[in-house]
Design an enzyme around this catalytic site. Structure first.
Site, short mmCIF file in Angstrom:
data_model
loop_
_atom_site.label_atom_id
_atom_site.label_comp_id
_atom_site.label_asym_id
_atom_site.label_seq_id
_atom_site.Cartn_x
_atom_site.Cartn_y
_atom_site.Cartn_z
N GLU A 163 0.84 -1.52 -0.06
CA GLU A 163 0.15 -0.01 0.83
C GLU A 163 1.33 1.04 0.18
O GLU A 163 0.78 2.15 0.81
CB GLU A 163 -0.84 -0.41 1.10
N GLU A 351 -5.21 -8.83 1.77
CA GLU A 351 -5.99 -8.51 2.72
C GLU A 351 -7.29 -7.66 2.98
O GLU A 351 -7.96 -7.68 1.25
CB GLU A 351 -5.01 -7.06 3.29
C1 FCB Z 1 -4.51 -1.95 5.67
C2 FCB Z 1 -2.53 -2.18 5.89
C3 FCB Z 1 -2.39 -3.02 6.88
C4 FCB Z 1 -3.65 -3.27 8.07
C5 FCB Z 1 -5.09 -3.06 7.45
C6 FCB Z 1 -5.80 -3.58 8.71
O1 FCB Z 1 -4.32 -1.16 4.87
O2 FCB Z 1 -1.79 -2.88 4.66
O3 FCB Z 1 -1.76 -3.27 7.84
O4 FCB Z 1 -3.39 -1.65 9.19
O5 FCB Z 1 -5.40 -1.74 7.04
#
Ligand code: FCB
Length: 447
Positions: A163, A351
């Site tokens: 990210e 994620e």
């Molecule tokens: C994402 C991040 C991770 C965590 C999640 C909830 O944006 O990559 O580290 O904080 O959110």
């Protein structure tokens, strides 16, 4: 169509959020260790040490993954544990930690998926300007080369950066480390981090690793106009998309910033310094795309209307804390990549998860996080739909295995499938952990 038998079901964490042991075995500080000490920076005033102390619990935590049928573990390396000053001197004890952990993953049949940089810049590099200093591309490159040399044969899936927008947030918006509030800084670090990504890909190719692949992880929070026919709402949503995820996808896949973004940066005097050849490196071919997806965002030029909308749908399409439940976000994101960016490489959903749902520990120790199950299941259904449309999605990682240190949310935001008591380090499976375990077993039985 069902999930393919090779589809990987995993869990994700990152070094700064789970390891703890910030001052042990020669580790250098990261910008989050220092930022967290600024009064008011972290919601509950907690520090990223000890968090869930995985530095000492890695073995039993991997055992737990095994018990939960987890097939792949996405983690990140702590740059300052390996290179305490960010460059130069190597901390062998740091390398040993990751060697032990990766060996154990292999022993348990769990596929390692490693991220080189997940927001925790060595503090010593920040003192030299951090992501604002163009030299960081070489610092990052040296660090990446070291990892490829040490772990290239044992890690099959690599991401250069997690990210990139987090770096923008840290330099332009102030609520992430290192805490600057300067749009020009933000646009400059965005450019440098993309450039570092390109450098990482180049170094990966130079390392000649045959059985490994490299990609980047970008989060797509697609903005929608609240009133689809309202031009102001449309413009707002479109511009937000340009300034966020498209500001990464365009350079990576098209080798340029969009005209809209260039115009915005020109008008707002925040055009980053770039050099000829930068875009060529940034857009070097990658092997997969890592998609982080949590939700969509709805924009409206009239703030009152947005408030009303929340009230109206509360209890319906909204989760307890008022955030929207919109699992189609992952399907939309996959389609943006496939239809607009003509992606010809596989996607991994790297994620997806939920923090804010009812999850108190009952007297008998159980934790009924029903909304998390509903949330994760909803996303998996939409991923299946995207696969049915012919989009090549190869894996899904829940954020996160454990409750951990959620950046400026501290310990208040608990994303884990597994509850952590931060005083005793006791782990307790929530209902969602058992649900995920059974889901994986069921999918794999049928595939
Ligand atoms: C994402 C991040 C991770 C965590 C999640 C909830 O944006 O990559 O580290 O904080 O959110």
């Amino acid at each position: 169509m069902k999930f393919d038998k090779n589809f990987l079901f995993g869990v994700a964490t990152s070094a700064a959020q789970v390891e703890g042991a910030a001052l042990e075995d020669g580790r250098g500080l990261s910008i989050w260790d220092t930022f967290a000490r600024i009064p008011g920076a972290i919601a509950d005033g907690s520090l990223p040490d000890p968090t869930c102390d995985m530095y000492h619990h890695w073995k039993s935590d991997i055992q737990l993954m095994k018990e939960l049928n987890i097939e792949s573990y996405r983690f990140s390396f702590s740059w300052s544990r390996i290179l305490p000053d960010g460059k130069g001197r190597i901390n062998e004890k740091g390398l040993d930690y990751y060697k032990r952990m990766i060996d154990e993953l292999h022993k348990q049949g769990i596929v390692p998926n490693a991220t080189i940089y997940h927001w925790d810049l060595p503090y010593e590099l920040e003192r030299e300007g951090g992501w604002l200093n163009r030299d960081i591309v070489n610092w990052y490159g040296e660090y990446a080369s070291l990892l490829f040399k040490e772990f290239g044969d044992s890690v099959p899936i690599w991401a250069t950066i997690n990210e990139p927008v987090a770096t923008y947030v840290g330099y332009a918006m102030g609520f992430f480390a290192p805490g600057y509030k300067n749009e020009k800084y933000g646009r400059q670090v965005n450019h440098h981090i993309l450039f570092a990504h390109g450098e990482g890909v180049q170094r990966f190719r130079e390392a000649g690793l045959k059985d490994a692949k490299i990609g980047i992880v970008v989060d797509i929070w697609n903005h929608h106009p609240l009133r689809p026919d309202n031009e102001e709402d449309q413009r707002l949503a479109e511009m937000e998309n340009e300034k966020t995820y498209r500001s990464y996808l365009n350079p990576i896949f098209r080798g340029c910033y969009s005209d809209k973004l260039l115009h915005y940066m020109e008008e707002n005097h925040c055009m980053p310094q770039m050099e000829p050849g930068d875009m060529e490196k940034i857009s070097r071919k990658i092997d997969f795309f890592g998609l982080n997806c949590y939700n969509r965002v709805v924009d409206c030029a009239d703030p009152d209307l947005l408030q009303n909308r929340k009230r109206e749908i509360l209890g319906g399409n909204y989760l307890d804390d008022g955030t929207e439940f919109y699992p189609k976000a992952v399907y939309d994101a996959a389609h943006i990549l496939h239809d607009e960016y003509k992606l010809d490489i596989p996607i991994y959903v790297t994620e997806n998860g939920l923090a804010n749902c009812k999850q108190q520990v009952e007297e008998d120790g159980s934790i009924h996080d029903t909304e998390r199950i509903q949330y994760l299941n909803g996303f998996l259904e939409w991923i299946e739909k995207a696969i049915n449309d012919g989009i090549d999605i190869r894996g899904y990682y829940v954020w996160s295995l454990l409750d951990n240190w959620e950046w400026c949310g501290g310990h208040k935001a608990r994303y884990g499938l597994v509850h952590v008591d931060f005083d005793t380090q006791q782990r307790t499976c929530k209902d969602s952990a058992v649900w995920y375990k059974n889901k994986i077993a069921e999918v794999k039985k049928d595939s």
